[in-house]
Design a protein around this motif. Structure first.
Motif, PDB file in Angstrom:
ATOM      1  N   VAL A 188      40.927  22.652  38.208  1.00 46.93           N
ATOM      2  CA  VAL A 188      40.455  23.809  38.970  1.00 46.93           C
ATOM      3  C   VAL A 188      41.170  25.055  38.453  1.00 46.93           C
ATOM      4  O   VAL A 188      42.391  25.059  38.299  1.00 46.93           O
ATOM      5  CB  VAL A 188      40.747  23.633  40.473  1.00 46.93           C
ATOM      6  CG1 VAL A 188      40.086  24.758  41.274  1.00 46.93           C
ATOM      7  CG2 VAL A 188      40.268  22.283  40.970  1.00 46.93           C
ATOM      8  N   GLY A 189      40.405  26.092  38.182  1.00 45.65           N
ATOM      9  CA  GLY A 189      40.982  27.311  37.629  1.00 45.65           C
ATOM     10  C   GLY A 189      41.748  28.134  38.646  1.00 45.65           C
ATOM     11  O   GLY A 189      41.540  28.023  39.857  1.00 45.65           O
ATOM     12  N   THR A 190      42.637  28.963  38.140  1.00 45.39           N
ATOM     13  CA  THR A 190      43.318  29.975  38.953  1.00 45.39           C
ATOM     14  C   THR A 190      42.814  31.355  38.510  1.00 45.39           C
ATOM     15  O   THR A 190      42.340  31.520  37.384  1.00 45.39           O
ATOM     16  CB  THR A 190      44.848  29.907  38.759  1.00 45.39           C
ATOM     17  OG1 THR A 190      45.124  29.880  37.347  1.00 45.39           O
ATOM     18  CG2 THR A 190      45.427  28.652  39.387  1.00 45.39           C
ATOM     19  N   ILE A 191      42.908  32.314  39.420  1.00 43.52           N
ATOM     20  CA  ILE A 191      42.437  33.662  39.092  1.00 43.52           C
ATOM     21  C   ILE A 191      43.493  34.360  38.244  1.00 43.52           C
ATOM     22  O   ILE A 191      44.642  34.488  38.653  1.00 43.52           O
ATOM     23  CB  ILE A 191      42.149  34.470  40.374  1.00 43.52           C
ATOM     24  CG1 ILE A 191      41.070  33.761  41.209  1.00 43.52           C
ATOM     25  CG2 ILE A 191      41.719  35.895  40.035  1.00 43.52           C
ATOM     26  CD1 ILE A 191      40.903  34.335  42.603  1.00 43.52           C
ATOM     27  N   LEU A 312      35.114  37.768  37.239  1.00 44.41           N
ATOM     28  CA  LEU A 312      34.726  37.837  38.645  1.00 44.41           C
ATOM     29  C   LEU A 312      34.600  39.265  39.164  1.00 44.41           C
ATOM     30  O   LEU A 312      34.657  39.511  40.365  1.00 44.41           O
ATOM     31  CB  LEU A 312      35.732  37.028  39.480  1.00 44.41           C
ATOM     32  CG  LEU A 312      35.876  35.553  39.052  1.00 44.41           C
ATOM     33  CD1 LEU A 312      37.072  34.908  39.753  1.00 44.41           C
ATOM     34  CD2 LEU A 312      34.627  34.749  39.331  1.00 44.41           C
ATOM     35  N   ILE A 327      38.415  33.673  35.797  1.00 45.24           N
ATOM     36  CA  ILE A 327      38.733  32.285  36.113  1.00 45.24           C
ATOM     37  C   ILE A 327      38.117  31.385  35.052  1.00 45.24           C
ATOM     38  O   ILE A 327      37.137  31.759  34.408  1.00 45.24           O
ATOM     39  CB  ILE A 327      38.213  31.911  37.523  1.00 45.24           C
ATOM     40  CG1 ILE A 327      38.925  30.673  38.065  1.00 45.24           C
ATOM     41  CG2 ILE A 327      36.694  31.714  37.513  1.00 45.24           C
ATOM     42  CD1 ILE A 327      38.810  30.503  39.562  1.00 45.24           C
ATOM     43  N   HIS A 329      37.237  27.066  34.725  1.00 42.65           N
ATOM     44  CA  HIS A 329      37.329  25.686  35.196  1.00 42.65           C
ATOM     45  C   HIS A 329      37.102  24.749  34.010  1.00 42.65           C
ATOM     46  O   HIS A 329      36.301  25.039  33.122  1.00 42.65           O
ATOM     47  CB  HIS A 329      36.288  25.407  36.280  1.00 42.65           C
ATOM     48  CG  HIS A 329      36.420  26.281  37.489  1.00 42.65           C
ATOM     49  ND1 HIS A 329      37.484  26.186  38.367  1.00 42.65           N
ATOM     50  CD2 HIS A 329      35.630  27.277  37.963  1.00 42.65           C
ATOM     51  CE1 HIS A 329      37.323  27.081  39.330  1.00 42.65           C
ATOM     52  NE2 HIS A 329      36.220  27.758  39.114  1.00 42.65           N
TER      53      HIS A 329
ATOM     54  N   SER B  93      36.873  38.047  48.217  1.00 40.26           N
ATOM     55  CA  SER B  93      37.683  36.836  48.030  1.00 40.26           C
ATOM     56  C   SER B  93      38.493  36.894  46.742  1.00 40.26           C
ATOM     57  O   SER B  93      39.700  36.661  46.736  1.00 40.26           O
ATOM     58  CB  SER B  93      36.770  35.606  48.003  1.00 40.26           C
ATOM     59  OG  SER B  93      35.993  35.553  49.170  1.00 40.26           O
ATOM     60  N   THR B  94      37.807  37.185  45.637  1.00 41.64           N
ATOM     61  CA  THR B  94      38.485  37.156  44.339  1.00 41.64           C
ATOM     62  C   THR B  94      39.706  38.063  44.311  1.00 41.64           C
ATOM     63  O   THR B  94      40.800  37.651  43.923  1.00 41.64           O
ATOM     64  CB  THR B  94      37.534  37.646  43.233  1.00 41.64           C
ATOM     65  OG1 THR B  94      36.310  36.968  43.363  1.00 41.64           O
ATOM     66  CG2 THR B  94      38.149  37.411  41.873  1.00 41.64           C
ATOM     67  N   TYR B  95      39.476  39.324  44.715  1.00 44.49           N
ATOM     68  CA  TYR B  95      40.570  40.290  44.612  1.00 44.49           C
ATOM     69  C   TYR B  95      41.572  40.130  45.754  1.00 44.49           C
ATOM     70  O   TYR B  95      42.738  40.492  45.612  1.00 44.49           O
ATOM     71  CB  TYR B  95      39.995  41.714  44.498  1.00 44.49           C
ATOM     72  CG  TYR B  95      39.425  41.935  43.107  1.00 44.49           C
ATOM     73  CD1 TYR B  95      40.194  42.483  42.101  1.00 44.49           C
ATOM     74  CD2 TYR B  95      38.141  41.496  42.790  1.00 44.49           C
ATOM     75  CE1 TYR B  95      39.697  42.636  40.807  1.00 44.49           C
ATOM     76  CE2 TYR B  95      37.630  41.643  41.503  1.00 44.49           C
ATOM     77  CZ  TYR B  95      38.414  42.209  40.522  1.00 44.49           C
ATOM     78  OH  TYR B  95      37.929  42.339  39.231  1.00 44.49           O
ATOM     79  N   LEU B  97      42.492  37.144  46.939  1.00 43.23           N
ATOM     80  CA  LEU B  97      43.284  35.931  46.710  1.00 43.23           C
ATOM     81  C   LEU B  97      43.950  35.919  45.334  1.00 43.23           C
ATOM     82  O   LEU B  97      44.731  35.013  45.039  1.00 43.23           O
ATOM     83  CB  LEU B  97      42.395  34.700  46.886  1.00 43.23           C
ATOM     84  CG  LEU B  97      41.721  34.625  48.277  1.00 43.23           C
ATOM     85  CD1 LEU B  97      40.723  33.479  48.337  1.00 43.23           C
ATOM     86  CD2 LEU B  97      42.762  34.485  49.384  1.00 43.23           C
ATOM     87  N   ARG B  98      43.634  36.927  44.517  1.00 45.05           N
ATOM     88  CA  ARG B  98      44.133  36.985  43.139  1.00 45.05           C
ATOM     89  C   ARG B  98      45.643  36.813  43.046  1.00 45.05           C
ATOM     90  O   ARG B  98      46.152  36.090  42.185  1.00 45.05           O
ATOM     91  CB  ARG B  98      43.718  38.328  42.531  1.00 45.05           C
ATOM     92  CG  ARG B  98      44.234  38.605  41.149  1.00 45.05           C
ATOM     93  CD  ARG B  98      43.685  39.921  40.610  1.00 45.05           C
ATOM     94  NE  ARG B  98      43.988  41.046  41.493  1.00 45.05           N
ATOM     95  CZ  ARG B  98      43.646  42.313  41.234  1.00 45.05           C
ATOM     96  NH1 ARG B  98      42.986  42.609  40.133  1.00 45.05           N
ATOM     97  NH2 ARG B  98      43.955  43.279  42.078  1.00 45.05           N
ATOM     98  N   GLY B 101      47.775  33.001  43.592  1.00 49.47           N
ATOM     99  CA  GLY B 101      47.986  31.991  42.554  1.00 49.47           C
ATOM    100  C   GLY B 101      47.447  30.606  42.854  1.00 49.47           C
ATOM    101  O   GLY B 101      47.775  29.647  42.146  1.00 49.47           O
ATOM    102  N   MET B 102      46.616  30.481  43.885  1.00 48.75           N
ATOM    103  CA  MET B 102      46.094  29.165  44.228  1.00 48.75           C
ATOM    104  C   MET B 102      44.872  28.827  43.382  1.00 48.75           C
ATOM    105  O   MET B 102      44.041  29.696  43.141  1.00 48.75           O
ATOM    106  CB  MET B 102      45.687  29.138  45.711  1.00 48.75           C
ATOM    107  CG  MET B 102      46.826  29.398  46.664  1.00 48.75           C
ATOM    108  SD  MET B 102      46.325  29.288  48.409  1.00 48.75           S
ATOM    109  CE  MET B 102      45.524  30.877  48.640  1.00 48.75           C
ATOM    110  N   PHE B 104      41.216  28.025  42.710  1.00 50.33           N
ATOM    111  CA  PHE B 104      40.207  28.761  43.472  1.00 50.33           C
ATOM    112  C   PHE B 104      38.808  28.224  43.188  1.00 50.33           C
ATOM    113  O   PHE B 104      38.393  28.136  42.038  1.00 50.33           O
ATOM    114  CB  PHE B 104      40.300  30.241  43.060  1.00 50.33           C
ATOM    115  CG  PHE B 104      39.272  31.153  43.662  1.00 50.33           C
ATOM    116  CD1 PHE B 104      39.481  31.723  44.906  1.00 50.33           C
ATOM    117  CD2 PHE B 104      38.094  31.453  42.970  1.00 50.33           C
ATOM    118  CE1 PHE B 104      38.527  32.590  45.466  1.00 50.33           C
ATOM    119  CE2 PHE B 104      37.147  32.317  43.523  1.00 50.33           C
ATOM    120  CZ  PHE B 104      37.365  32.885  44.767  1.00 50.33           C
TER     121      PHE B 104
END
Lengths: 342, 342
Positions: A188-191, A312, A327, A329, B93-95, B97-98, B101-102, B104
């Motif tokens: 799973v990718g990270t941003i 994104l 991101i 994946h 969401s993207t910006y 949660l950026r 570091g989880m 995504f």
């Protein structure tokens, strides 16, 4: 039950297989070196519809229908479809799949959507939540260009780093079984966002995301570029490809001998005036579903990593001075259900 | 392994629990009858940021951070976050949660996103693909209004069927364990479109999707409205609520005694000038995460259906004459890990 390896990687205990896949493209795709990979070429970029958005929807519907037909299946035999695209509110998918009546999980991963949809569908299969799923995405040059950049009629100049959004779609039917290719694992990718603000240089923006995900997978599985026949990214193009290889070299991973990028091979880079290469959800989706998945199915490739990258951004956040969050994946595909690299 | 019941419903063998949840709202939400459900009220609709889009991102980040804090967790202890919102390319969401570091997984389900994210996260947990996940979504009146309708400065008149997009966010932390509430089952929605073209009447457009998903769940589990303490839809508002009940009555299901709608309870329908009620991803997300999930946790509710509805339109397709395709995903929440209705 799936096993987690390291922090980012999911290894499937009973790996799903790709039963069938299909790819559809349009005129420009038919003029490139991969014209033979498409199940259908529709030279009419309107796909018989009144608008480009409806055209993209129709293309995605046709691609799912073709993938099901190649698997001798009907839509009613599918438990869930996992889909998304580049358009605002993902209307390419919603309106394309509306008439097929399949339970629907909408995804947004920009150009990483083919890997994301394969990943989420695989997890649903591994959980026993579904018995059969479809993963699909699409892009259309005309819808993407006017949504993200300029009206087509404006005839804006494209910079050398710009990529050409493919008018294409790819779909894959997944289920449990014993015929290759198998989806063995995913990461799973990270941003990732290194601060690139040039919306005409997606390759540079996305390369760090691809590098991070590949590094996570290598670390989690204790493998490296030598363990795979091919590492396929999509869609980094010329600029992003160079940066990805450099970034991974800094981490001690040399992937050059095994690496290719969907954005570099869909079009003829010398003759088709696509600048830094191809892009769009449909680029890596069609190249995977029409080209590489069949090559694994036939045993010509055995261990393959598919790393789809997505930028994104929205035009609004770019106008507000934001940099481009990206991101990637990763999907590990193998001709073998057991053994191999995980 | 999850079990499929009927064609649409997934029943979890080892149901995930909701470890913690949080809700954040703004000024108008604090003036309504549910003001006490919010962990944080930020009366500044800019949330200290320069633009509304950045405000929505900040709100979503704050909500995830608060939900983690309530679970005594940090972002690094989360295996994956499942998120989406109404903005083009889901940039809320993207910006938002950026920086956390989880890993995504981006989703698009419009206002059904809270149910969709709980569902996908639950399947990932059931598969063993993750050990802990976060489901989150948000909406912001100012970002949604200008994206879907008019510039706020224009001061456009709202029709009586229009709903008011909540400026709110809800997040939930999911893992395996023995503390209620448990996510026992879910029903994946199908895309429904009965031909409504009025983008100011989302309730009417979405009601058929909610009715279809609830009907699928009832048929798949052989239960009906009498088996649940509460059936919570979001966000049908006045118009959609009436239509939903009528549609289900036609199929022989009377849910009126057990039914409530997040769009009807977030604001004071008499005093807050919200016309047909509240809407937006953040409405049902905050009402569930701030209000109903705690009520199940404390044992005041035992068997609850959460049915979030989403209108999957874009302004572009509406301008092109398309009707409004909708979806609803259903989550069955229980205070008991076993027994109950499935």
């Amino acid at each position: 039950m799936a096993q987690r390896k390291g922090k980012y990687t999911i290894v499937f205990d009973d790996p799903p297989m790709i039963k069938s896949s299909a790819a559809i493209g349009s005129k420009k795709e038919a003029q490139g070196p991969l014209k033979h990979i498409f199940d259908v070429i529709n030279e009419d970029s309107y796909f018989g519809q009144a608008t480009w958005e409806k055209a993209e929807s129709r293309m995605q519907q046709d691609t799912v229908t073709k993938a099901l037909e190649k698997g001798q299946l009907s839509a009613s035999q599918v438990d869930c479809v996992f889909a998304g695209d580049l358009l605002n509110q993902c209307v390419g998918s919603t309106y394309g799949l509306r008439d097929l009546g399949m339970p629907f999980v909408g995804l947004y991963g920009a150009c990483s959507t083919m890997a994301e949809s394969l990943m989420v569908c695989s997890v649903f299969l591994e959980a026993g939540a579904i018995q059969r799923g479809v993963a699909v995405t699409s892009s259309h040059f005309c819808t993407a260009e006017r949504q993200y950049r300029f009206p087509l009629e404006y005839g804006g100049q494209r910079t050398p780093t710009a990529q050409w959004t493919a008018t294409a779609s790819g779909a894959a039917v997944l289920e449990k079984g014993d015929c290759p290719p198998f989806i063995r694992a995913c990461t799973v990718g990270t941003i990732e966002d290194l601060g690139v603000t040039d919306a005409n240089n997606m390759g540079a923006a996305m390369a760090p995301a691809a590098a991070m995900t590949i590094k996570h997978f290598f670390e989690d599985t204790k493998t490296n570029g030598d363990n795979y026949d091919l590492i396929i990214t999509g869609d980094l193009g010329k600029v992003g490809t160079r940066l990805l290889r450099e970034l991974l070299l800094q981490d001690g991973y040399n992937i050059e001998h095994a690496h290719t990028d969907c954005g570099l091979i869909l079009y003829d880079m010398d003759k088709q005036d696509v600048h830094a290469g191809a892009s769009g959800c449909g680029c890596s989706a069609s190249v995977m579903c029409g080209h590489f998945i069949p090559l694994i199915k036939s045993g010509k490739l055995n261990n393959v990593l598919f790393v789809a990258t997505g930028a994104l951004l929205s035009p609004t956040v770019v106008q507000q001075g934001e940099s481009i969050a990206c991101i990637a994946h990763l999907i590990y595909l193998s001709s073998q259900k057991e053994g191999g690299r995980v």
